[in-house]
Scaffold this motif. Structure first.
Motif, PDB file in Angstrom:
ATOM      1  N   ILE A  66       0.830  -1.196   0.000  1.00  0.00           N
ATOM      2  CA  ILE A  66       0.000   0.000   0.000  1.00  0.00           C
ATOM      3  C   ILE A  66       0.869   1.253   0.000  1.00  0.00           C
ATOM      4  O   ILE A  66       0.601   2.218  -0.733  1.00  0.00           O
ATOM      5  N   LEU A  67       1.921   1.263   0.825  1.00  0.00           N
ATOM      6  CA  LEU A  67       2.842   2.398   0.839  1.00  0.00           C
ATOM      7  C   LEU A  67       3.464   2.609  -0.538  1.00  0.00           C
ATOM      8  O   LEU A  67       3.590   3.748  -1.008  1.00  0.00           O
ATOM      9  N   THR A  68       3.871   1.516  -1.179  1.00  0.00           N
ATOM     10  CA  THR A  68       4.453   1.603  -2.521  1.00  0.00           C
ATOM     11  C   THR A  68       3.437   2.139  -3.523  1.00  0.00           C
ATOM     12  O   THR A  68       3.757   2.975  -4.371  1.00  0.00           O
ATOM     13  N   PHE A  69       2.209   1.649  -3.437  1.00  0.00           N
ATOM     14  CA  PHE A  69       1.122   2.072  -4.325  1.00  0.00           C
ATOM     15  C   PHE A  69       0.878   3.579  -4.224  1.00  0.00           C
ATOM     16  O   PHE A  69       0.892   4.300  -5.228  1.00  0.00           O
ATOM     17  N   LEU A  70       0.700   4.071  -3.010  1.00  0.00           N
ATOM     18  CA  LEU A  70       0.417   5.489  -2.815  1.00  0.00           C
ATOM     19  C   LEU A  70       1.646   6.353  -3.105  1.00  0.00           C
ATOM     20  O   LEU A  70       1.523   7.471  -3.619  1.00  0.00           O
ATOM     21  N   PHE A  71       2.836   5.835  -2.793  1.00  0.00           N
ATOM     22  CA  PHE A  71       4.074   6.562  -3.070  1.00  0.00           C
ATOM     23  C   PHE A  71       4.271   6.726  -4.575  1.00  0.00           C
ATOM     24  O   PHE A  71       4.703   7.784  -5.044  1.00  0.00           O
ATOM     25  N   THR A  72       3.980   5.682  -5.338  1.00  0.00           N
ATOM     26  CA  THR A  72       4.125   5.744  -6.792  1.00  0.00           C
ATOM     27  C   THR A  72       3.231   6.826  -7.386  1.00  0.00           C
ATOM     28  O   THR A  72       3.633   7.563  -8.291  1.00  0.00           O
ATOM     29  N   ILE A  73       2.037   6.937  -6.844  1.00  0.00           N
ATOM     30  CA  ILE A  73       1.078   7.929  -7.357  1.00  0.00           C
ATOM     31  C   ILE A  73       1.496   9.335  -6.931  1.00  0.00           C
ATOM     32  O   ILE A  73       1.695  10.212  -7.764  1.00  0.00           O
ATOM     33  N   GLY A  74       1.623   9.541  -5.617  1.00  0.00           N
ATOM     34  CA  GLY A  74       2.124  10.800  -5.079  1.00  0.00           C
ATOM     35  C   GLY A  74       1.526  12.032  -5.724  1.00  0.00           C
ATOM     36  O   GLY A  74       0.313  12.140  -5.943  1.00  0.00           O
ATOM     37  N   LEU A 121       8.815   8.242 -15.634  1.00  0.00           N
ATOM     38  CA  LEU A 121       9.665   7.496 -14.701  1.00  0.00           C
ATOM     39  C   LEU A 121      10.232   8.411 -13.622  1.00  0.00           C
ATOM     40  O   LEU A 121      10.382   7.999 -12.465  1.00  0.00           O
ATOM     41  N   SER A 122      10.538   9.661 -13.987  1.00  0.00           N
ATOM     42  CA  SER A 122      11.124  10.589 -13.028  1.00  0.00           C
ATOM     43  C   SER A 122      10.157  10.947 -11.906  1.00  0.00           C
ATOM     44  O   SER A 122      10.575  11.238 -10.788  1.00  0.00           O
ATOM     45  N   PHE A 123       8.859  10.918 -12.200  1.00  0.00           N
ATOM     46  CA  PHE A 123       7.856  11.267 -11.197  1.00  0.00           C
ATOM     47  C   PHE A 123       7.305  10.049 -10.458  1.00  0.00           C
ATOM     48  O   PHE A 123       6.664  10.216  -9.414  1.00  0.00           O
ATOM     49  N   THR A 124       7.525   8.862 -10.978  1.00  0.00           N
ATOM     50  CA  THR A 124       6.885   7.681 -10.392  1.00  0.00           C
ATOM     51  C   THR A 124       7.867   6.620  -9.918  1.00  0.00           C
ATOM     52  O   THR A 124       7.937   6.329  -8.721  1.00  0.00           O
ATOM     53  N   PHE A 125       8.657   6.052 -10.820  1.00  0.00           N
ATOM     54  CA  PHE A 125       9.466   4.887 -10.473  1.00  0.00           C
ATOM     55  C   PHE A 125      10.848   5.246  -9.926  1.00  0.00           C
ATOM     56  O   PHE A 125      11.325   4.581  -9.001  1.00  0.00           O
ATOM     57  N   SER A 166       3.883  -0.887  -7.093  1.00  0.00           N
ATOM     58  CA  SER A 166       4.297   0.056  -8.135  1.00  0.00           C
ATOM     59  C   SER A 166       3.522  -0.174  -9.430  1.00  0.00           C
ATOM     60  O   SER A 166       3.183   0.780 -10.143  1.00  0.00           O
ATOM     61  N   LEU A 167       3.214  -1.447  -9.739  1.00  0.00           N
ATOM     62  CA  LEU A 167       2.439  -1.751 -10.943  1.00  0.00           C
ATOM     63  C   LEU A 167       1.033  -1.165 -10.853  1.00  0.00           C
ATOM     64  O   LEU A 167       0.547  -0.531 -11.803  1.00  0.00           O
ATOM     65  N   LEU A 168       0.374  -1.365  -9.719  1.00  0.00           N
ATOM     66  CA  LEU A 168      -0.976  -0.834  -9.539  1.00  0.00           C
ATOM     67  C   LEU A 168      -0.974   0.688  -9.564  1.00  0.00           C
ATOM     68  O   LEU A 168      -1.883   1.315 -10.127  1.00  0.00           O
ATOM     69  N   GLY A 169       0.044   1.292  -8.958  1.00  0.00           N
ATOM     70  CA  GLY A 169       0.155   2.746  -9.008  1.00  0.00           C
ATOM     71  C   GLY A 169       0.326   3.247 -10.433  1.00  0.00           C
ATOM     72  O   GLY A 169      -0.285   4.250 -10.831  1.00  0.00           O
ATOM     73  N   GLY A 170       1.146   2.548 -11.214  1.00  0.00           N
ATOM     74  CA  GLY A 170       1.339   2.918 -12.614  1.00  0.00           C
ATOM     75  C   GLY A 170       0.062   2.772 -13.426  1.00  0.00           C
ATOM     76  O   GLY A 170      -0.252   3.614 -14.266  1.00  0.00           O
TER      77      GLY A 170
END
Length: 384
Positions: A29-37, A206-210, A238-242
């Motif tokens: 969940i942290l990764t998901f929300l962090f990816t979106i940011g 990629l610069s804003f997400t991964f 990260s996949l779900l965030g993307g």
């Protein structure tokens, strides 16, 4: 942790650290929300300005590249499962060089946190509360961030679980209500932009997400209770965030059109303004505002947490919590000095941020991974 305080402290290697462990699901969940940011609000405009209606295609390609980046992070973590990336840097590069590189990485995390704080202030003062001083909004937001960091990683992860439910619920509401406004003609002609704009769009995405996900190496895998499943959580989050960002970019293009998407500073917010169901359900752009604040809060908190923990590890402090208040208060004037206005911030995001993100999000992990592999081969040859 069995009724104990959310933030337990232990002495480890001569320094007191946050020893809270989180589950694989919480890390996902942290990764998901962090990816979106912050990307959910600003990335459609940046991508549409470069590749117009081909932006969704570039996002799909970016997600594929992003999975390779996550593979690099997990491979590096496999070598040092009990260390943060700051500790890995010092271990591989030595005390002096490692300390210098670690300090630049800590500044990278801290800068990202203050940039997000400025985003909060600029958005709130331009879209929701124009008569409120930006300093007041930034102060209130940083206090909440400081509270989360003070309580520790475990409490932050539990908060993310609660907030993620509302985030997904609001996203579903947004997609359902905006669907009648879709015009598929806005996606034509396909692949008109050419290879170069799409390549640049991939770099921006990629610069804003991964690339920023390198910050999670401050907690992965040392603070996740199951290493093997944590890798899956890293990939899946990260996949779900993307995928969610792909949907936001696609909806922005299909509803607003590529020109309007590129012209607006916050196109996804304008997207929510277009909702009109029977002249009854309309002007509910607060949906995207709440979604953005949730994801940005989690991302900013993890950035700030990583910089504080890294600073404490670098200088061998016994506690990290005493750093939160002074570093947090310094963040407000620093943000306004670094970026005096939103135009300056936009210019930085499009011109300076991509190479900056690549340096710490790709080059540094690849360098550390290469050194780790070489050292392992040398140790094997000596032992044999």
């Amino acid at each position: 942790m069995n009724g104990k305080k959310g933030c337990e402290m232990i002495i480890e290697n001569g320094k007191m650290l946050d020893n809270g462990l989180i589950s694989t699901f919480q890390f996902m969940i942290l990764t998901f929300l962090f990816t979106i940011g912050s990307a959910i609000l600003v990335i459609p405009s940046i991508l549409a300005a470069e590749s117009k209606q081909d932006a969704p295609i570039a996002v799909i390609l970016s997600i594929g590249v992003g999975m390779f980046i996550i593979l690099i992070y997990t491979a590096l973590a496999n070598f040092f499962p009990k260390m943060s990336i700051v500790e890995i840097i010092e271990h591989l590069l030595g005390k002096w060089i490692g300390s210098i590189v670690s300090f630049t990485f800590i500044f990278f995390l801290y800068y990202n946190a203050l940039a997000l704080l400025l985003y909060v202030g600029e958005f709130m003062t331009t879209q929701l509360m124009p008569e409120t001083p930006i300093e007041s909004i930034m102060f209130l937001f940083i206090i909440i961030v400081i509270m989360g960091i003070w309580l520790g990683l475990e409490v932050m992860a539990r908060s993310a679980e609660i907030l993620c439910f509302w985030f997904i619920f609001l996203f579903i509401v947004l997609v359902i209500f905006i669907s009648p406004q879709i015009d598929w003609k806005n996606a034509q002609p396909v692949l008109e932009s050419g290879a170069k704009p799409i390549t640049l769009t991939i770099v921006y995405f990629l610069s804003f997400t991964f690339f920023p996900l390198v910050a999670l190496l401050m907690i992965f895998p040392a603070r996740v209770n199951q290493l093997k499943n944590a890798r899956k959580g890293f990939f899946l989050g990260s996949l779900l965030g993307g995928i969610l960002l792909f949907i936001i970019v696609l909806l922005s293009i299909l509803v607003l059109g590529p020109d309007q998407t590129a012209r607006h500073l916050y196109p996804s917010y304008v997207l929510a303004e277009k909702i009109n169901i029977g002249d009854f359900i309309q002007r509910i752009e607060v949906i995207i505002a709440v979604m953005w604040i949730i994801s940005l809060y989690i991302k900013m908190t993890l950035y700030f947490y990583g910089s504080i923990i890294g600073f404490a590890q670098l200088f061998k402090f016994k506690d990290y919590r005493f750093l939160t208040l002074p570093f947090g208060m310094i963040m407000i004037p620093s943000a306004l000095i670094f970026h005096p206005n939103v135009v300056h911030l936009q210019t930085f995001d499009t011109k300076t941020w991509p190479p900056y993100g690549i340096t710490f999000g790709l080059i540094l992990p690849l360098l550390l991974l290469g050194i780790a592999v070489i050292r392992k081969k040398i140790e094997k040859s000596r032992s044999s």
